[in-house]
Design an enzyme around this catalytic site. Structure first.
Site, mmCIF file in Angstrom:
data_model
loop_
_atom_site.group_PDB
_atom_site.id
_atom_site.type_symbol
_atom_site.label_atom_id
_atom_site.label_comp_id
_atom_site.label_asym_id
_atom_site.label_seq_id
_atom_site.Cartn_x
_atom_site.Cartn_y
_atom_site.Cartn_z
ATOM 1 N N HIS A 293 0.825 -1.213 0.000
ATOM 2 C CA HIS A 293 0.000 0.000 0.000
ATOM 3 C C HIS A 293 0.857 1.259 0.000
ATOM 4 O O HIS A 293 0.429 2.293 -0.491
ATOM 5 C CB HIS A 293 -0.969 -0.015 1.189
ATOM 6 C CG HIS A 293 -2.193 -0.838 0.930
ATOM 7 N ND1 HIS A 293 -3.426 -0.562 1.451
ATOM 8 C CD2 HIS A 293 -2.360 -1.948 0.165
ATOM 9 C CE1 HIS A 293 -4.313 -1.471 1.030
ATOM 10 N NE2 HIS A 293 -3.677 -2.323 0.261
ATOM 11 N N SER B 223 4.726 7.252 2.717
ATOM 12 C CA SER B 223 3.595 8.173 2.896
ATOM 13 C C SER B 223 2.411 7.510 3.600
ATOM 14 O O SER B 223 1.577 8.195 4.204
ATOM 15 C CB SER B 223 3.146 8.762 1.557
ATOM 16 O OG SER B 223 2.910 7.731 0.617
ATOM 17 N N HIS C 219 -1.405 -13.201 -0.986
ATOM 18 C CA HIS C 219 -2.655 -13.544 -0.304
ATOM 19 C C HIS C 219 -2.628 -14.944 0.294
ATOM 20 O O HIS C 219 -3.640 -15.418 0.808
ATOM 21 C CB HIS C 219 -3.841 -13.370 -1.266
ATOM 22 C CG HIS C 219 -4.114 -11.924 -1.591
ATOM 23 N ND1 HIS C 219 -4.922 -11.503 -2.607
ATOM 24 C CD2 HIS C 219 -3.656 -10.787 -1.003
ATOM 25 C CE1 HIS C 219 -4.976 -10.191 -2.635
ATOM 26 N NE2 HIS C 219 -4.198 -9.722 -1.673
HETATM 27 C C1 HEM Z 1 -3.362 -7.183 -7.124
HETATM 28 C C2 HEM Z 1 -4.078 -6.338 -6.468
HETATM 29 C C3 HEM Z 1 -4.498 -6.534 -5.048
HETATM 30 C C4 HEM Z 1 -5.750 -6.360 -4.559
HETATM 31 C C5 HEM Z 1 -6.966 -5.927 -5.328
HETATM 32 C C6 HEM Z 1 -5.702 -6.681 -3.158
HETATM 33 C C7 HEM Z 1 -6.780 -6.594 -2.306
HETATM 34 C C8 HEM Z 1 -6.763 -6.974 -0.988
HETATM 35 C C9 HEM Z 1 -7.886 -6.915 -0.110
HETATM 36 C C10 HEM Z 1 -9.271 -6.388 -0.462
HETATM 37 C C11 HEM Z 1 -7.530 -7.422 1.090
HETATM 38 C C12 HEM Z 1 -8.405 -7.607 2.333
HETATM 39 C C13 HEM Z 1 -8.432 -6.362 3.172
HETATM 40 C C14 HEM Z 1 -9.426 -6.517 4.282
HETATM 41 O O1 HEM Z 1 -10.615 -6.591 4.001
HETATM 42 O O2 HEM Z 1 -9.020 -6.557 5.473
HETATM 43 C C15 HEM Z 1 -6.148 -7.796 0.965
HETATM 44 C C16 HEM Z 1 -5.420 -8.357 1.961
HETATM 45 C C17 HEM Z 1 -4.079 -8.626 1.849
HETATM 46 N N1 HEM Z 1 -3.270 -8.337 0.782
HETATM 47 FE FE1 HEM Z 1 -3.854 -7.766 -1.046
HETATM 48 N N2 HEM Z 1 -4.435 -7.031 -2.826
HETATM 49 C C18 HEM Z 1 -3.655 -6.959 -3.953
HETATM 50 C C19 HEM Z 1 -2.313 -7.183 -4.018
HETATM 51 C C20 HEM Z 1 -1.516 -7.496 -2.954
HETATM 52 C C21 HEM Z 1 -0.087 -7.522 -2.974
HETATM 53 C C22 HEM Z 1 0.763 -7.128 -4.172
HETATM 54 C C23 HEM Z 1 0.319 -7.913 -1.751
HETATM 55 C C24 HEM Z 1 1.710 -8.096 -1.224
HETATM 56 C C25 HEM Z 1 2.708 -8.514 -1.925
HETATM 57 C C26 HEM Z 1 -0.860 -8.137 -0.966
HETATM 58 C C27 HEM Z 1 -0.877 -8.606 0.322
HETATM 59 C C28 HEM Z 1 -2.005 -8.743 1.098
HETATM 60 C C29 HEM Z 1 -1.993 -9.355 2.410
HETATM 61 C C30 HEM Z 1 -0.809 -9.980 3.099
HETATM 62 C C31 HEM Z 1 -3.302 -9.252 2.893
HETATM 63 C C32 HEM Z 1 -3.812 -9.711 4.262
HETATM 64 C C33 HEM Z 1 -3.835 -8.526 5.209
HETATM 65 C C34 HEM Z 1 -4.239 -8.856 6.621
HETATM 66 O O3 HEM Z 1 -4.043 -9.977 7.081
HETATM 67 O O4 HEM Z 1 -4.742 -7.936 7.294
HETATM 68 N N3 HEM Z 1 -1.959 -7.845 -1.712
HETATM 69 N N4 HEM Z 1 -5.705 -7.502 -0.303
#
Ligand code: HEM
Length: 327
Positions: A70, A80, A195
């Site tokens: 992010h 930021s 994810h």
């Molecule tokens: C490709 C586009 C991506 C989208 C649309 C996306 C979207 C999301 C969303 C909606 C969540 C859940 C947030 C919530 O409701 O609490 C999430 C969680 C997460 N995302 Fe992504 N994400 C993307 C790419 C990435 C990338 C590039 C990474 C890291 C390399 C990443 C790592 C994570 C992790 C680790 C979580 C879990 C967070 C937690 O446990 O609180 N995501 N993501």
């Protein structure tokens, strides 16, 4: 005139520039071991603090990995996302960032680093180093992190709203959003593998369960048995419940999330979308077939590339003393 004579070489030169400039703009001035002379223990300190944090709060691995993503996708990897605003107008205050957690961990790492080497290690670099520790702590492979980022001093709520990719995004937009940051289609599928750890709020995907096209229907591309199971956990309009994105191995960095996507159980449209492109689908298939033959290494490579987006280096920006405040 000169150009019309040498039309071909001019064209070639322009093309070279077109393709090279994004590479140059991303990551210039970063290097592995940037703090070797100025703060030789910097990376060891990050590792030590993260070891303490992970031992008591392992659920922070997901949020802390996501925080670097992010940061990088909004204004580049320049810290930021960490800034507070007295009027609640910084990136943190944008809806997609409400679910970020772990800011206190970043502060804890920063405090330890300031004690050892005051004013040397940037908050943007801390985010990159912490992200690697989360990968390691959950069973992923280590990778060399480039450092040398400086901290920016601007953080704007609306930029986070515009630049963070919504979970409803289709493959065409995903590819374009990654490409404009110098990231390839392979980086997209590899980094989506992040994810494999962490949780999501029901609200991030409940449209797929209850109101996909505005007619009270479910997303036909999501496995119907999985929909039934998710509905037990997520009631309509639930804003608070968390679900494991990779049930059963939520704290393990593995390829099971790819497996889920292939079984049409990827939680977000943006995950399912990886089946809609031949290159991303081929990558998923290969990793599943080979037990993740290259995923673990690929992840490090793509994280390094992501860590180059829009960095501030040299004497621009600053090294914040406190990550949530400009100096
Ligand atoms: C490709 C586009 C991506 C989208 C649309 C996306 C979207 C999301 C969303 C909606 C969540 C859940 C947030 C919530 O409701 O609490 C999430 C969680 C997460 N995302 Fe992504 N994400 C993307 C790419 C990435 C990338 C590039 C990474 C890291 C390399 C990443 C790592 C994570 C992790 C680790 C979580 C879990 C967070 C937690 O446990 O609180 N995501 N993501």
């Amino acid at each position: 005139m000169a150009c019309s004579k040498l039309f071909l070489s001019c064209l070639l030169l322009q093309l070279t520039f077109l393709f090279l400039v994004p590479e140059v703009a991303h990551g210039q001035g970063l290097k592995v071991g940037f703090y070797q002379k100025t703060c030789p223990n910097a990376e060891a300190i990050v590792k030590e603090v993260m070891g303490q944090v992970m031992s008591v709060a392992p659920s922070l691995s997901g949020p802390l990995l996501r925080m670097h993503f992010h940061d990088c996708f909004v204004r580049g990897c320049e810290g930021s996302v960490l800034l507070n605003s007295p009027t609640n107008q910084s990136e943190k205050n944008a809806i997609p960032n409400f679910s970020l957690r772990g800011f206190q961990t970043i502060d804890r790492v920063k405090t330890a680093l300031e004690k050892a080497c005051p004013g040397i290690v940037s908050c943007a670099d801390i985010l990159a180093l912490v992200a690697r520790e989360t990968v390691l702590a959950t069973g992923g492979l280590s990778y060399d992190v480039e450092t040398g980022r400086r901290d920016g001093n601007v953080s704007i709520l609306n930029e986070a709203l515009n630049d963070l990719i919504p979970p409803t995004t289709n493959i065409t937009i995903l590819k374009a959003d990654f490409a404009k940051r110098g990231l390839s289609v392979k980086d997209l599928v590899v980094l989506s593998g992040g994810h494999t750890i962490g949780t999501s709020h029901c609200s991030s995907f409940s449209d797929r369960l209850y109101n996909f096209t505005g007619k009270g229907d479910a997303d036909p591309t999501l496995d119907s048995k999985y929909i039934a199971r998710l509905k037990l956990r997520c009631k309509p309009n639930d804003q608070t419940t968390l679900v494991e994105m990779d049930p059963g191995s939520v704290r393990t960095f593995d390829i099971k999330y790819f497996d889920l996507i292939q079984k049409r159980r990827g939680l977000f449209t943006s995950d399912s979308a990886l089946l809609d492109d031949s290159e991303t689908k081929a990558y998923l298939d290969l990793q599943i077939k080979t037990g993740g033959s290259t995923f673990f290494e690929d992840f490090g490579v793509s994280m390094v590339k992501m860590g180059r987006i829009g960095v501030i280096t040299g004497t621009a920006g600053e090294v914040r003393k406190v990550c949530s405040k400009v100096n």
